[in-house]
Write a protein that holds these residues in place. Sequence first.
Motif, short mmCIF file in Angstrom:
data_model
loop_
_atom_site.label_atom_id
_atom_site.label_comp_id
_atom_site.label_asym_id
_atom_site.label_seq_id
_atom_site.Cartn_x
_atom_site.Cartn_y
_atom_site.Cartn_z
N ALA A 140 -4.54 0.58 -6.68
CA ALA A 140 -4.68 -0.22 -5.45
C ALA A 140 -4.25 -1.66 -5.71
O ALA A 140 -3.52 -2.26 -4.91
CB ALA A 140 -6.11 -0.16 -4.94
N ARG A 141 -4.70 -2.21 -6.83
CA ARG A 141 -4.33 -3.59 -7.16
C ARG A 141 -2.83 -3.71 -7.40
O ARG A 141 -2.20 -4.68 -6.98
CB ARG A 141 -5.12 -4.06 -8.37
CG ARG A 141 -6.57 -4.33 -8.05
CD ARG A 141 -7.36 -4.77 -9.25
NE ARG A 141 -8.62 -5.38 -8.81
CZ ARG A 141 -9.65 -5.57 -9.59
NH1 ARG A 141 -9.60 -5.23 -10.87
NH2 ARG A 141 -10.75 -6.13 -9.12
N ALA A 142 -2.26 -2.73 -8.09
CA ALA A 142 -0.82 -2.76 -8.34
C ALA A 142 -0.03 -2.67 -7.04
O ALA A 142 0.95 -3.41 -6.84
CB ALA A 142 -0.43 -1.61 -9.28
N SER A 143 -0.45 -1.80 -6.13
CA SER A 143 0.24 -1.65 -4.85
C SER A 143 0.17 -2.94 -4.04
O SER A 143 1.17 -3.36 -3.43
CB SER A 143 -0.37 -0.50 -4.04
OG SER A 143 -0.10 0.73 -4.66
N TRP A 144 -0.99 -3.56 -4.04
CA TRP A 144 -1.12 -4.82 -3.30
C TRP A 144 -0.26 -5.90 -3.96
O TRP A 144 0.41 -6.68 -3.29
CB TRP A 144 -2.58 -5.24 -3.23
CG TRP A 144 -2.88 -6.23 -2.15
CD1 TRP A 144 -2.00 -6.83 -1.27
CD2 TRP A 144 -4.16 -6.75 -1.81
NE1 TRP A 144 -2.67 -7.67 -0.43
CE2 TRP A 144 -4.00 -7.65 -0.73
CE3 TRP A 144 -5.44 -6.55 -2.31
CZ2 TRP A 144 -5.05 -8.34 -0.16
CZ3 TRP A 144 -6.49 -7.23 -1.73
CH2 TRP A 144 -6.30 -8.12 -0.67
N GLY A 145 -0.25 -5.92 -5.28
CA GLY A 145 0.61 -6.87 -5.99
C GLY A 145 2.07 -6.66 -5.68
O GLY A 145 2.82 -7.63 -5.47
N ASN A 146 2.51 -5.40 -5.63
CA ASN A 146 3.91 -5.11 -5.30
C ASN A 146 4.25 -5.63 -3.91
O ASN A 146 5.32 -6.20 -3.69
CB ASN A 146 4.19 -3.61 -5.38
CG ASN A 146 4.18 -3.10 -6.81
OD1 ASN A 146 4.36 -3.85 -7.76
ND2 ASN A 146 3.97 -1.80 -6.96
N PHE A 147 3.34 -5.42 -2.95
CA PHE A 147 3.57 -5.93 -1.60
C PHE A 147 3.67 -7.45 -1.61
O PHE A 147 4.59 -8.02 -1.03
CB PHE A 147 2.46 -5.47 -0.65
CG PHE A 147 2.59 -6.04 0.73
CD1 PHE A 147 3.50 -5.51 1.62
CD2 PHE A 147 1.82 -7.12 1.13
CE1 PHE A 147 3.64 -6.04 2.91
CE2 PHE A 147 1.95 -7.66 2.40
CZ PHE A 147 2.86 -7.11 3.29
N LYS A 148 2.74 -8.10 -2.29
CA LYS A 148 2.75 -9.57 -2.33
C LYS A 148 4.03 -10.08 -2.97
O LYS A 148 4.63 -11.05 -2.49
CB LYS A 148 1.54 -10.09 -3.11
CG LYS A 148 0.24 -9.97 -2.36
CD LYS A 148 -0.90 -10.49 -3.22
CE LYS A 148 -2.24 -10.42 -2.52
NZ LYS A 148 -3.33 -10.90 -3.39
N GLY A 149 4.45 -9.44 -4.06
CA GLY A 149 5.68 -9.87 -4.73
C GLY A 149 6.89 -9.79 -3.81
O GLY A 149 7.74 -10.68 -3.81
N LYS A 150 6.95 -8.74 -3.01
CA LYS A 150 8.08 -8.60 -2.07
C LYS A 150 8.01 -9.61 -0.94
O LYS A 150 9.01 -9.88 -0.29
CB LYS A 150 8.12 -7.17 -1.53
CG LYS A 150 8.61 -6.21 -2.58
CD LYS A 150 8.73 -4.80 -2.08
CE LYS A 150 9.29 -3.96 -3.23
NZ LYS A 150 8.95 -2.60 -3.17
N GLN A 151 6.82 -10.15 -0.70
CA GLN A 151 6.66 -11.18 0.34
C GLN A 151 6.88 -12.58 -0.23
O GLN A 151 6.73 -13.57 0.48
CB GLN A 151 5.25 -11.11 0.95
CG GLN A 151 4.88 -9.77 1.56
CD GLN A 151 5.85 -9.35 2.63
OE1 GLN A 151 6.13 -10.09 3.55
NE2 GLN A 151 6.38 -8.14 2.50
N GLY A 152 7.20 -12.66 -1.53
CA GLY A 152 7.42 -13.95 -2.17
C GLY A 152 6.14 -14.60 -2.69
O GLY A 152 6.17 -15.72 -3.18
N GLU A 153 5.02 -13.88 -2.60
CA GLU A 153 3.77 -14.39 -3.14
C GLU A 153 3.65 -14.02 -4.61
O GLU A 153 4.31 -13.10 -5.08
CB GLU A 153 2.58 -13.79 -2.36
CG GLU A 153 2.56 -14.13 -0.88
CD GLU A 153 1.44 -13.39 -0.16
OE1 GLU A 153 0.33 -13.30 -0.71
OE2 GLU A 153 1.70 -12.89 0.94
#
Length: 198
Positions: free
Chosen positions: A112-125
């Motif tokens: 779950a943390r990895a998936s959220w991190g992947n989403f954030k990374g793609k958003q530039g966060e």
Amino acid sequence: GKALERNPGSAEAWLRRGMVRAHAGNFAMSRGEDPGPIFAEAVADLSKALERNPASAEAWMRRGNVHVNWGIFKRSRGEDPGPVYAEAIADYGKALERNPAYAEAWAQRGNARASWGNFKGKQGEDPGADYAGAVADFGKALELNSASAETWMYRGNVRSSWGGFKTRRGEDAGPVYAEALADFGKALELNPAYAEAR
């Protein structure tokens, strides 16, 4: 259905129906259909199981799994999965409060943390905190079950994603990639047929 009509207080019956609904939601998602209403019913059933037996680490983990899959669907549609990932992480935390030796819950919280991190990374966060949390959770899962090739692969995946993020920022990603390669090597050592780790 019938089991709940006969015994509406049965935590086990609510748990099982919630799990079936979760599977039905996953099936709907695999067919390109909106699983949201089905996932909402699964969460409601699992919440009823937890009202009746809040000590059930399995029910907390299963509800977390529904939230993660719902987040994956939202992400695929360009929607913000953050709120459902946050609920998943909280549910896994509750499962782990009840059973700190639950290796699967550690691994699922890491996912779950990895998936959220992947989403954030793609958003530039910056996904660094999420990736660090995922690596720690996978590490705990591996302390409890070092024979899980799948968990070694998951940790390798998150480290690889973290390395990619560092590379895009011009940071030294070498150490993270070396750790990812070691994790993939261990996954292949444990299961040479593990095609996903290749």
